[in-house]
Design a protein around this motif. Structure first.
Motif, PDB file in Angstrom:
ATOM      1  N   THR A  94       2.186 -11.398  14.730  1.00  0.00           N
ATOM      2  CA  THR A  94       1.443 -10.386  13.973  1.00  0.00           C
ATOM      3  C   THR A  94       1.664 -10.261  12.378  1.00  0.00           C
ATOM      4  O   THR A  94       2.730 -10.375  11.994  1.00  0.00           O
ATOM      5  CB  THR A  94       2.033  -9.113  14.525  1.00  0.00           C
ATOM      6  N   TYR A  95       0.528 -10.140  11.475  1.00  0.00           N
ATOM      7  CA  TYR A  95       0.652 -10.214  10.056  1.00  0.00           C
ATOM      8  C   TYR A  95       0.365  -8.671   9.748  1.00  0.00           C
ATOM      9  O   TYR A  95      -0.560  -8.196   9.858  1.00  0.00           O
ATOM     10  CB  TYR A  95      -0.385 -11.196   9.625  1.00  0.00           C
ATOM     11  N   LEU A  96       1.095  -8.465   8.691  1.00  0.00           N
ATOM     12  CA  LEU A  96       0.881  -7.139   8.055  1.00  0.00           C
ATOM     13  C   LEU A  96       0.285  -7.271   6.606  1.00  0.00           C
ATOM     14  O   LEU A  96       0.905  -7.909   5.840  1.00  0.00           O
ATOM     15  CB  LEU A  96       2.352  -6.293   7.762  1.00  0.00           C
ATOM     16  N   ASP A  97      -0.640  -6.814   6.552  1.00  0.00           N
ATOM     17  CA  ASP A  97      -1.421  -6.761   5.148  1.00  0.00           C
ATOM     18  C   ASP A  97      -0.869  -5.551   4.481  1.00  0.00           C
ATOM     19  O   ASP A  97      -1.451  -4.374   4.749  1.00  0.00           O
ATOM     20  CB  ASP A  97      -2.887  -6.758   5.148  1.00  0.00           C
ATOM     21  N   TYR A  98      -0.006  -5.364   3.355  1.00  0.00           N
ATOM     22  CA  TYR A  98       0.369  -4.255   2.855  1.00  0.00           C
ATOM     23  C   TYR A  98       0.035  -4.210   1.422  1.00  0.00           C
ATOM     24  O   TYR A  98       0.359  -3.301   0.523  1.00  0.00           O
ATOM     25  CB  TYR A  98       2.123  -3.966   2.895  1.00  0.00           C
ATOM     26  N   GLY A  99      -0.899  -5.059   1.031  1.00  0.00           N
ATOM     27  CA  GLY A  99      -1.545  -5.159  -0.223  1.00  0.00           C
ATOM     28  C   GLY A  99      -0.554  -5.001  -1.489  1.00  0.00           C
ATOM     29  O   GLY A  99       0.223  -6.110  -1.504  1.00  0.00           O
ATOM     30  N   ASP A 100      -0.626  -4.186  -2.421  1.00  0.00           N
ATOM     31  CA  ASP A 100       0.001  -3.867  -3.645  1.00  0.00           C
ATOM     32  C   ASP A 100       1.221  -3.134  -3.352  1.00  0.00           C
ATOM     33  O   ASP A 100       1.959  -2.945  -4.440  1.00  0.00           O
ATOM     34  CB  ASP A 100      -0.950  -3.342  -4.673  1.00  0.00           C
ATOM     35  N   VAL A 101       1.633  -2.749  -2.070  1.00  0.00           N
ATOM     36  CA  VAL A 101       2.844  -1.730  -1.760  1.00  0.00           C
ATOM     37  C   VAL A 101       4.147  -2.423  -2.563  1.00  0.00           C
ATOM     38  O   VAL A 101       4.906  -1.888  -3.089  1.00  0.00           O
ATOM     39  CB  VAL A 101       2.704  -1.410  -0.384  1.00  0.00           C
ATOM     40  N   GLY A 102       4.057  -3.725  -2.404  1.00  0.00           N
ATOM     41  CA  GLY A 102       5.431  -4.339  -2.853  1.00  0.00           C
ATOM     42  C   GLY A 102       5.656  -4.319  -4.274  1.00  0.00           C
ATOM     43  O   GLY A 102       6.868  -4.342  -4.651  1.00  0.00           O
ATOM     44  N   ILE A 103       4.586  -3.949  -5.218  1.00  0.00           N
ATOM     45  CA  ILE A 103       4.664  -3.817  -6.302  1.00  0.00           C
ATOM     46  C   ILE A 103       4.638  -2.385  -7.046  1.00  0.00           C
ATOM     47  O   ILE A 103       4.500  -2.191  -8.127  1.00  0.00           O
ATOM     48  CB  ILE A 103       3.891  -4.977  -7.305  1.00  0.00           C
ATOM     49  N   MET A 148      -4.715   0.661  -6.479  1.00  0.00           N
ATOM     50  CA  MET A 148      -3.748   0.364  -5.683  1.00  0.00           C
ATOM     51  C   MET A 148      -4.078   0.381  -4.241  1.00  0.00           C
ATOM     52  O   MET A 148      -5.000   1.262  -3.784  1.00  0.00           O
ATOM     53  CB  MET A 148      -2.661   1.190  -6.014  1.00  0.00           C
ATOM     54  N   THR A 149      -3.314  -0.197  -3.418  1.00  0.00           N
ATOM     55  CA  THR A 149      -3.455  -0.031  -1.777  1.00  0.00           C
ATOM     56  C   THR A 149      -3.379   1.246  -1.189  1.00  0.00           C
ATOM     57  O   THR A 149      -2.575   1.897  -1.763  1.00  0.00           O
ATOM     58  CB  THR A 149      -2.589  -1.212  -1.197  1.00  0.00           C
ATOM     59  N   THR A 150      -4.295   1.575  -0.366  1.00  0.00           N
ATOM     60  CA  THR A 150      -4.259   2.968   0.016  1.00  0.00           C
ATOM     61  C   THR A 150      -3.626   3.144   1.495  1.00  0.00           C
ATOM     62  O   THR A 150      -3.443   1.985   2.149  1.00  0.00           O
ATOM     63  CB  THR A 150      -5.914   3.613   0.424  1.00  0.00           C
ATOM     64  N   GLU A 159      -2.469  -2.403   7.274  1.00  0.00           N
ATOM     65  CA  GLU A 159      -2.923  -2.552   8.539  1.00  0.00           C
ATOM     66  C   GLU A 159      -2.273  -3.874   8.982  1.00  0.00           C
ATOM     67  O   GLU A 159      -1.971  -4.652   8.135  1.00  0.00           O
ATOM     68  CB  GLU A 159      -4.363  -2.786   8.694  1.00  0.00           C
ATOM     69  N   THR A 160      -2.223  -4.150  10.349  1.00  0.00           N
ATOM     70  CA  THR A 160      -1.554  -5.339  11.051  1.00  0.00           C
ATOM     71  C   THR A 160      -2.709  -6.095  11.791  1.00  0.00           C
ATOM     72  O   THR A 160      -3.588  -5.508  12.222  1.00  0.00           O
ATOM     73  CB  THR A 160      -0.526  -5.108  12.157  1.00  0.00           C
ATOM     74  N   THR A 207      -8.071 -13.670  -2.392  1.00  0.00           N
ATOM     75  CA  THR A 207      -8.134 -14.047  -1.036  1.00  0.00           C
ATOM     76  C   THR A 207      -7.004 -13.899  -0.125  1.00  0.00           C
ATOM     77  O   THR A 207      -6.036 -14.721  -0.220  1.00  0.00           O
ATOM     78  CB  THR A 207      -9.337 -15.359  -0.794  1.00  0.00           C
ATOM     79  N   ASP A 208      -6.990 -13.216   0.966  1.00  0.00           N
ATOM     80  CA  ASP A 208      -6.151 -13.213   1.957  1.00  0.00           C
ATOM     81  C   ASP A 208      -6.274 -14.122   2.897  1.00  0.00           C
ATOM     82  O   ASP A 208      -7.404 -13.720   3.837  1.00  0.00           O
ATOM     83  CB  ASP A 208      -5.920 -11.614   2.583  1.00  0.00           C
ATOM     84  N   PRO A 209      -5.718 -15.374   3.002  1.00  0.00           N
ATOM     85  CA  PRO A 209      -5.748 -16.448   4.017  1.00  0.00           C
ATOM     86  C   PRO A 209      -5.642 -15.771   5.653  1.00  0.00           C
ATOM     87  O   PRO A 209      -6.424 -16.256   6.281  1.00  0.00           O
ATOM     88  CB  PRO A 209      -4.634 -17.313   3.984  1.00  0.00           C
TER      89      PRO A 209
END
Length: 512
Positions: A170-179, A190-192, A197-198, A249-251
């Protein structure tokens, strides 16, 4: 025939001399305690002695040299594997602690540091040696199991997997939240919250990470073998390389999210940083639809090696600096070939003393820990972002709705990642239990070999005792019998002297 005094004298001296020879022979036998001094004394005893002594020498070689050497090798192997069993058991306990929902990020960080130390100790244990020979590296006893220092050396590695070596994460796409921080939290790009999403991602995890991106791997299926036993391949998908740090691109979404612009169900995405081959749905289904244990062959390059990385020449067919290692692994006959070190421990009897690295020191042990560390680093990024945005609440100079929206986005990512990390710890329990069972099986095998060696040693001790008894009966003289014979020959000698002295006193001249 006329018997003269001279004839009688010569005969008497001859017989007396023979008696002295017999006495000397008996005396020599008593002194040496052997029946014969030279083969001509008794050829039958001599021939039998050669045969018995040859057998005794062989048994002595086995019992006094080969078996002790084999025992020492097995003892060191058993000690190292026993330590590894304990280390993997400790790792399972750490995963069990981390799977508790009550554990905080800081608690899990401490656990992961412990896991990393245990992981390093497992591989260090694999470098155990016997008299300067590394015991887990097959025939390459002069080469350590792992790299002793950071090294730059290009290997072309060929891994032979099967269609059951795929897994789903299970992969979590949290975009720009980390920065996300105090200055960019309200940036419209910024990511909404909805974009956090997972996704379920199908993949093949290779044995190494930090691979060379310039030369993408090849992924092939073995479909047949030629007359010489060499494999014939069919290519499975076209591999494209996408960095995990690629901002465009998100692999993972390429193979997992049908709504993503770059989605491709036929893709095989290579992520060099993590050493993963991500499988599009069509490719994954094609691989899973193959016959059970169909061989999947993947070749890739790795140049940068860290201290403690397992050396690939002990596990795979590979090439480096013009040298080919284990090419026989790729052939039909050599697929399951083991580099067995065996000792002759008896007549026409040998015993394997070594355990190869692939039986105990799996790449997956370290890879599992490394993935956990990566997830924890991601969670720490998200936790930091949450704390920064949370500190903005109540600030009258800021738009409360914007702050609340940003905080909700960060907290959603935080909740998802914490849940994923907990589930990953739970999954780690199962994974490490599998490794524990495999290491324990290797430990049992070593115990079985040690038991067999003990039985062989006991049998050889009995054989040696039997041969020593036979040699003694064949060669050793009976001292009591020799003492009687020597005493008898001495009496005979004294009597012969007395009789000869009286006989030779009278001659024909006494009657003239």
């Amino acid at each position: 025939m006329r018997i003269t005094n001279k004839i009688m004298q010569n005969n008497a001296l001859y017989n007396i001399n023979n008696n002295k020879i017999l006495q000397d022979k008996i005396n020599t036998q008593m002194t040496t305690r052997k029946k014969i001094i030279k083969p001509s004394d008794d050829p039958v005893i001599a021939i039998r002695a050669l045969r018995l002594r040859s057998n005794l020498d062989q048994v002595s070689q086995y019992s006094e040299r080969n078996i002790p050497d084999a025992e020492h090798w097995l003892e060191l192997t058993e000690s190292a594997v026993s330590t590894t069993v304990d280390l993997v058991r400790d790792m399972i306990e750490q995963f069990q602690k981390g799977s508790k929902s009550s554990y905080k990020t800081s608690d899990r960080e401490i656990l992961l540091q412990s896991l990393k130390q245990l992981r390093d100790e497992v591989y260090d244990t694999g470098d155990a040696d016997y008299a300067g020979r590394t015991i887990f590296t097959g025939y390459r006893t002069d080469t350590k199991l792992s790299f002793a220092a950071d090294t730059e050396q290009t290997y072309r590695i060929t891994e032979q997997l099967t269609n059951v070596d795929t897994d789903t994460i299970t992969y979590l796409d949290y975009g720009d939240v980390g920065i996300m921080n105090e200055t960019n939290y309200n940036d419209p790009t910024m990511t909404t919250q909805q974009e956090v999403e997972t996704y379920q991602v199908n993949r093949i995890r290779l044995s190494y990470d930090q691979l060379d991106p310039a030369n993408p791997p090849t992924i092939q299926q073995t479909i047949a073998y030629d007359d010489d036993g060499n494999p014939m391949y069919a290519t499975l998908g076209n591999v494209q390389t996408i960095s995990a740090d690629d901002p465009t691109t998100d692999p993972y979404r390429v193979v997992a999210d049908p709504e993503y612009a770059g989605y491709d169900a036929n893709a095989v995405v290579f992520v060099p940083e993590t050493g993963e081959l991500l499988l599009g749905e069509s490719v994954y289904n094609a691989i899973k639809g193959l016959q059970v244990n169909t061989e999947i062959v993947i070749s890739y390059d790795k140049t940068q090696w860290k201290e403690g990385d397992l050396r690939p020449e002990h596990y795979f067919a590979c090439e480096s600096n013009g040298l080919r290692y284990n090419p026989q692994y790729l052939t039909r006959q050599g697929r399951s070939e083991k580099q067995v070190i065996a000792y002759d421990v008896g007549f026409n009897q040998d015993l394997q003393v070594n355990t190869t690295a692939d039986e105990v020191y799996k790449h997956g042990i370290g890879r599992e820990v490394d993935e956990m560390i990566r997830m924890l680093e991601q969670l720490e990024e998200i936790d930091l972002a949450v704390s920064k945005i949370d500190a903005l609440e109540g600030n009258a100079n800021l738009d409360a709705d914007e702050v609340a929206t940003a905080l909700a986005t960060a907290e959603k990512a935080q909740t998802y990642m914490r849940d994923l990390l907990q589930k990953r710890f739970e999954r780690g329990i199962t994974t490490m239990q599998k490794y524990f069972d495999e290491v324990n099986a290797a430990y049992t095998q070593i115990g079985n070999r040690s038991l067999r060696l003990e039985l062989v040693g006991n049998r050889l001790d009995n054989q040696m005792s039997s041969f020593e008894t036979l040699v003694s009966k064949n060669e050793d003289a009976d001292l009591e019998e020799l003492a009687v014979r020597l005493s008898s020959s001495k009496l005979t000698y004294d009597a012969a002297l007395a009789a000869t002295g009286k006989l030779l006193q009278t001659t024909l001249m006494n009657y003239i």
